[in-house]
Design an enzyme around this catalytic site. Sequence first.
Site, PDB file in Angstrom:
ATOM      1  CB  VAL A  51      -0.959   0.013   1.215  1.00  0.00           C
ATOM      2  CG1 VAL A  51      -1.754   1.320   1.283  1.00  0.00           C
ATOM      3  CG2 VAL A  51      -1.906  -1.186   1.170  1.00  0.00           C
ATOM      4  CB  CYS A  52       4.007   2.043   1.806  1.00  0.00           C
ATOM      5  SG  CYS A  52       3.518   1.468   3.459  1.00  0.00           S
ATOM      6  N   PRO A  53       3.789   2.293  -1.373  1.00  0.00           N
ATOM      7  CG  PRO A  53       4.354   0.626  -2.918  1.00  0.00           C
ATOM      8  CD  PRO A  53       4.048   0.857  -1.463  1.00  0.00           C
TER       9      PRO A  53
END
Length: 179
Positions: A51-53
């Site tokens: 999810v972070c990128p």
Amino acid sequence: MLTIGDKFPQFSVPATVSIENLDKAFSTIDNTTYKGKWLCVFFYPKDFTFVCPTEIKGFSDVNEQFADRDCQVLAASTDSEFVHLAWRKDHKDLRDLKFPMLADIKKDLSNALGILTSDGVAQRATFLVDPDGIIRFVYVTDGSVGRNPQEVLRVLDALQTDELCPCNWHQGEDTLKVA
């Protein structure tokens, strides 16, 4: 957790600022680096995740809009600046980031903000901080749910009006007037 009206904590952390030249890849960023500007500091749990990128790229895509509002965007996690550099080089969507990635490796900033989990990583938390260092907006989601950078930008616009802004207000629309 620190919240609206609280002073953003003092910090001095290493950051990954470039992947072009190893001699200029890293810098130290602290409370005075962007003195007089708004800050959008968004924390994410870990590098090399899923999810972070998407969020980091999302904030980078609207970075110029934040800059137009005199707001510096800063990404942050508890990973090191070296892990940030490796991830940026490895992930095609992160190669051209427009803002620094803070490395809160000692976890002092995450802990001071009250967003450090029992696993030792930062929650998915966003802080808008005014030029006086006061937190004006906090946005925290579950680790499995990405944020909406456009919503953070909308709130920044509203905060910068110094007016009463109704639900779903957008820049250029009428603000509320007290009768």
